[in-house]
Design an enzyme around this catalytic site. Structure first.
Site, PDB file in Angstrom:
ATOM      1  N   VAL A   1     -18.342 -31.172  15.860  1.00  0.00           N
ATOM      2  CA  VAL A   1     -19.217 -31.126  14.937  1.00  0.00           C
ATOM      3  C   VAL A   1     -18.733 -30.275  13.626  1.00  0.00           C
ATOM      4  O   VAL A   1     -18.117 -29.282  13.951  1.00  0.00           O
ATOM      5  CB  VAL A   1     -20.439 -30.308  15.250  1.00  0.00           C
TER       6      VAL A   1
ATOM      7  N   GLY B   1     -18.946 -28.292  10.427  1.00  0.00           N
ATOM      8  CA  GLY B   1     -20.079 -27.610   9.504  1.00  0.00           C
ATOM      9  C   GLY B   1     -19.487 -27.400   7.972  1.00  0.00           C
ATOM     10  O   GLY B   1     -18.261 -27.085   8.022  1.00  0.00           O
ATOM     11  N   TYR B   2     -20.236 -27.745   6.990  1.00  0.00           N
ATOM     12  CA  TYR B   2     -19.993 -27.565   5.832  1.00  0.00           C
ATOM     13  C   TYR B   2     -21.012 -26.582   4.879  1.00  0.00           C
ATOM     14  O   TYR B   2     -20.735 -26.236   3.533  1.00  0.00           O
ATOM     15  CB  TYR B   2     -19.519 -28.688   5.138  1.00  0.00           C
TER      16      TYR B   2
ATOM     17  N   SER C   1     -24.417 -24.039   6.521  1.00  0.00           N
ATOM     18  CA  SER C   1     -24.689 -22.822   7.319  1.00  0.00           C
ATOM     19  C   SER C   1     -24.008 -23.026   8.889  1.00  0.00           C
ATOM     20  O   SER C   1     -23.831 -21.966   9.519  1.00  0.00           O
ATOM     21  CB  SER C   1     -26.112 -22.778   7.612  1.00  0.00           C
TER      22      SER C   1
ATOM     23  N   GLU D   1     -31.373 -29.856  11.948  1.00  0.00           N
ATOM     24  CA  GLU D   1     -30.923 -30.567  10.881  1.00  0.00           C
ATOM     25  C   GLU D   1     -32.146 -31.755  10.558  1.00  0.00           C
ATOM     26  O   GLU D   1     -31.693 -32.704   9.951  1.00  0.00           O
ATOM     27  CB  GLU D   1     -29.668 -31.245  10.887  1.00  0.00           C
TER      28      GLU D   1
END
Length: 233
Positions: free
Chosen positions: A45, A47-48, A50, A138
């Site tokens: 995954v 993450g960019y 939180s 999300e």
């Protein structure tokens, strides 16, 4: 420019027992832009936002790197985490450069710019449970896509087919081409069940600085300065 993998104890990964306590049954299914993730494959995954600093799922590896062709921007409304249905906050999404240039012709994206973030490998055996959890986390307009993560500008991907959640411009929570000044005003004031909107921005900027000196892009640095100026008055 070589970026070392970051040790997995540098994030607050949530234990399996805590993850099991998260309500997953009501998770909505996200739409896949590309081929959907297959349950028998390892799950990485990217993450960019939180997810870089709030890793509430079990992991066994992580790599700090970047993706090409997309710009991180606070153009996604948040009705459930950093805002409310009545007063939504703003959180990150990824905008393809060509789409950004159409929305902001006076501020075109640098074609050589990249978006830094963290790729996490979900703990083996927990992939389906974590996927359901992230689909719920999300759920406010995000869509599943897949990206390749790099550590060298002209190098090969260090991880391929990494799942990422994006708020595409057609989703109902997309904020549209709002100005940086308007975005800063929203972030300075909004708050929701997950905390203040400004905390989301500040933690993201601090995390990027911590991992690599080039990771904080000019857009984020300017937005951070604007929000701090607003709240200091």
């Amino acid at each position: 420019m070589t970026v070392p993998a970051v040790a997995s104890n540098s994030v607050e990964a949530q234990p399996e027992a805590e993850l099991a306590a998260v309500a997953l049954g009501s998770a909505t299914q996200t739409t896949a832009l590309g081929a959907p993730w297959e349950a028998n494959r390892p799950l990485w995954v990217f993450g960019y936002g939180s997810i870089i600093y709030r890793v509430d799922f079990p992991i066994e590896d992580q790599v700090f790197g970047f993706i090409h062709g997309r710009k991180r921007a606070f153009l996604q409304k948040s009705h459930d985490h950093r805002g409310t249905p009545e007063t939504p906050g703003r959180v990150c999404t990824l905008i393809p450069h060509i789409e950004w240039n159409s929305m902001f012709p006076d501020d075109p994206a640098d074609s050589q710019s990249v978006c830094w973030g963290m790729a996490y490998k979900v703990k083996s055996g927990m992939e389906q449970e974590v996927k359901r959890h992230l689909d719920y986390r999300e759920k406010d307009g995000y869509t599943v896509d897949f990206v390749d993560v790099f550590q060298e500008p002209d190098g090969l991907p260090v991880v391929s087919q990494v799942l990422v959640y994006v708020g595409v411009s057609s989703n109902p929570s997309f904020a549209g081409p709002s100005s940086l000044e308007d975005t800063a005003r929203v972030i300075a004031m909004a708050q929701g069940p997950s905390g203040t909107n400004r905390d989301y921005l500040f933690k993201l900027c601090d995390s990027l600085r911590l991992h690599h000196p080039e990771a904080l892009d000019p857009y984020l640095a300017k937005l951070e300065a604007m929000v701090k100026s607003i709240i200091s008055k």
